[in-house]
Design a protein around this motif. Structure first.
Motif, PDB file in Angstrom:
ATOM      1  N   GLU A  33     -11.871   4.521   5.701  1.00  0.00           N
ATOM      2  CA  GLU A  33     -11.890   4.640   4.239  1.00  0.00           C
ATOM      3  C   GLU A  33     -10.489   4.397   3.673  1.00  0.00           C
ATOM      4  N   ILE A  34      -9.502   4.946   4.358  1.00  0.00           N
ATOM      5  CA  ILE A  34      -8.112   4.774   3.929  1.00  0.00           C
ATOM      6  C   ILE A  34      -7.698   3.306   4.030  1.00  0.00           C
ATOM      7  N   MET A  35      -8.069   2.652   5.128  1.00  0.00           N
ATOM      8  CA  MET A  35      -7.743   1.233   5.298  1.00  0.00           C
ATOM      9  C   MET A  35      -8.350   0.386   4.184  1.00  0.00           C
ATOM     10  N   ASN A  36      -9.547   0.780   3.720  1.00  0.00           N
ATOM     11  CA  ASN A  36     -10.260  -0.016   2.711  1.00  0.00           C
ATOM     12  C   ASN A  36      -9.997   0.453   1.278  1.00  0.00           C
ATOM     13  N   ALA A  37      -9.138   1.468   1.111  1.00  0.00           N
ATOM     14  CA  ALA A  37      -8.851   1.988  -0.226  1.00  0.00           C
ATOM     15  C   ALA A  37      -8.207   0.911  -1.096  1.00  0.00           C
ATOM     16  N   LYS A  38      -8.470   0.978  -2.393  1.00  0.00           N
ATOM     17  CA  LYS A  38      -7.975  -0.079  -3.284  1.00  0.00           C
ATOM     18  C   LYS A  38      -6.488   0.056  -3.599  1.00  0.00           C
ATOM     19  N   ASP A  39      -5.963   1.299  -3.542  1.00  0.00           N
ATOM     20  CA  ASP A  39      -4.548   1.490  -3.862  1.00  0.00           C
ATOM     21  C   ASP A  39      -4.031   2.781  -3.226  1.00  0.00           C
ATOM     22  N   ALA A  40      -2.705   2.993  -3.349  1.00  0.00           N
ATOM     23  CA  ALA A  40      -2.072   4.177  -2.741  1.00  0.00           C
ATOM     24  C   ALA A  40      -2.602   5.470  -3.347  1.00  0.00           C
ATOM     25  N   ILE A 339       1.492  -0.287  -1.603  1.00  0.00           N
ATOM     26  CA  ILE A 339       2.584  -0.236  -2.583  1.00  0.00           C
ATOM     27  C   ILE A 339       3.259  -1.597  -2.724  1.00  0.00           C
ATOM     28  N   TYR A 340       3.452  -2.305  -1.581  1.00  0.00           N
ATOM     29  CA  TYR A 340       4.199  -3.567  -1.615  1.00  0.00           C
ATOM     30  C   TYR A 340       3.308  -4.803  -1.640  1.00  0.00           C
ATOM     31  N   GLY A 341       2.005  -4.598  -1.782  1.00  0.00           N
ATOM     32  CA  GLY A 341       1.101  -5.721  -2.002  1.00  0.00           C
ATOM     33  C   GLY A 341       0.800  -6.581  -0.790  1.00  0.00           C
ATOM     34  N   LEU A 342       0.855  -6.024   0.418  1.00  0.00           N
ATOM     35  CA  LEU A 342       0.467  -6.790   1.600  1.00  0.00           C
ATOM     36  C   LEU A 342      -1.045  -6.970   1.599  1.00  0.00           C
ATOM     37  N   SER A 343      -1.502  -8.086   2.136  1.00  0.00           N
ATOM     38  CA  SER A 343      -2.943  -8.297   2.234  1.00  0.00           C
ATOM     39  C   SER A 343      -3.525  -7.363   3.292  1.00  0.00           C
ATOM     40  N   LYS A 344      -4.833  -7.163   3.249  1.00  0.00           N
ATOM     41  CA  LYS A 344      -5.495  -6.306   4.230  1.00  0.00           C
ATOM     42  C   LYS A 344      -5.293  -6.846   5.644  1.00  0.00           C
ATOM     43  N   GLU A 345      -5.344  -8.173   5.787  1.00  0.00           N
ATOM     44  CA  GLU A 345      -5.148  -8.798   7.097  1.00  0.00           C
ATOM     45  C   GLU A 345      -3.739  -8.524   7.627  1.00  0.00           C
ATOM     46  N   GLU A 346      -2.733  -8.662   6.750  1.00  0.00           N
ATOM     47  CA  GLU A 346      -1.350  -8.409   7.161  1.00  0.00           C
ATOM     48  C   GLU A 346      -1.164  -6.950   7.585  1.00  0.00           C
TER      49      GLU A 346
END
Length: 356
Positions: A33-40, A339-346
């Motif tokens: 759930e945390i990995m898929n969360a939309k923001d911090a 926070i720094y806008g990395l993609s989910k894949e990154e």
């Protein structure tokens, strides 16, 4: 190694406490759930429902600012490491203290690197694990010294780590290089840990295996750096630690028979580093972090196995320590990626917490 009623008497209290602590680790479901969360902010809301609530409240609660999240995570790790030392059986407390020493020395190494960059305590405060001999207050005080040498001398006063830090100081005096000082501290600490491993084999061989993986990680990362720099094995062999799962002779064979980093790590059969090699090839700066993450994932899987199958043992206590460290590492990566806008894949490439 104790078994049956002997283990129950010896580890009964510790086991009950560790089981309670384990129940508060982030579950696989929650981590996804945390990995898929939309923001911090969403992640903070999730963490607020569990073991991190009090630590987050200390630094702002649900309205916590970005950089203060690291303070809360470090505080949580410090609190739980301290508990482990307290609940360990008296006869094994010296072992857990020696292993927990890596978090003490972690703070010292961060301070050394910051001092060389002429950075202030405030610039590293969020990463300090507020635990033990070199807690936040001790680091802040020592960093008032003008030089790295002065700071190390201050750290050495009446310290159980005096000999380890002395090696770091001597290395720094020779080269005036903070990486050399940090490497010397690591070597000395893990040499000490080699003696601990001998004791662990008697107490719990599965616990010894996890610590030896930690040693392997240090050795392999060091070899990768040396291979990238084109250094001869004979020039770096003295800095390797002999108490890992992979012997020095095996490391020498790997190093000498490989033409590059990729072919060298492929020979580390104990660890599945193929994914790490692929990420390394693709990364612009050829970062070494994927290799560290690959080995940490092996430590993670072994720790899960021990917690699931070896409740009445010292291994369960130690496995929890590594699981907690990896949980903090993973949460930091995920939150900072938001926070720094990395993609989910990154972000996923940097995460240790791998579950099938």
């Amino acid at each position: 190694m104790l078994s049956g009623s002997g283990a129950a008497r010896h580890y009964g209290y510790s086991s009950a406490r560790v089981k309670a602590m384990e129940s508060r680790l982030v579950s696989n479901k929650t981590m996804h759930e945390i990995m898929n969360a939309k923001d911090a902010g969403t992640i903070i809301s999730i963490l607020f429902q569990g073991d991190y609530k009090k630590d987050l409240e200390e630094f702002g609660g649900l309205s916590i600012k970005g950089e203060l999240i690291d303070f809360a995570l470090s505080k949580n790790l410090a609190k739980n490491v301290s508990k482990l030392v307290q609940i360990s059986p008296t006869t094994e407390r010296v072992l857990i203290r020696a292993i927990a020493g890596k978090w003490n020395l972690y703070n010292v190494k961060i301070a050394i690197e910051a001092k060389e960059r002429k950075s202030s305590y405030d610039s590293i405060a969020r990463y300090i694990i507020d635990y033990g001999r070199y807690d936040a207050a001790a680091i802040k005080e020592a960093m008032r010294e003008d030089t790295i040498e002065g700071m190390l001398n201050k750290f050495m006063i009446n310290s159980p780590y005096k000999d380890i830090l002395k090696d770091g100081l001597e290395a720094y005096k020779k080269s005036k290089s903070s990486p050399d000082a940090v490497a010397a501290i690591d070597k000395s600490y893990y040499k000490l840990l080699g003696d601990v491993i001998i004791g662990l084999r008697v107490v719990d061989n599965s616990a010894a295996r996890i610590v030896k993986m930690d040693v392997d990680m240090k050795n392999l990362i060091y070899l990768i750096k040396a291979k990238r720099a084109g250094i001869k094995f004979s020039d770096i062999s003295g800095n390797l630690i002999s108490s890992g799962n992979i012997s020095i002779s095996e490391l020498e064979q790997m190093y000498g028979s490989s033409k590059d980093i990729e072919s060298m790590v492929a020979q580390a059969k104990l660890y599945d580093l193929k994914g790490a090699v692929d990420i390394y090839k693709e990364s612009k700066g050829r970062q070494l972090l994927p290799f560290e993450i690959g080995i940490r994932n092996s430590i993670f899987k072994n720790s899960v196995s021990i917690l699931n199958h070896s409740i009445l043992s010292f291994g369960a206590i130690l496995a929890y320590a590594y699981m907690k460290e990896i949980e903090i590492f993973t949460l930091r990566v995920i939150i900072n990626s938001k926070i720094y806008g990395l993609s989910k894949e990154e972000a996923n490439r940097l995460i240790v917490w791998k579950t099938e």
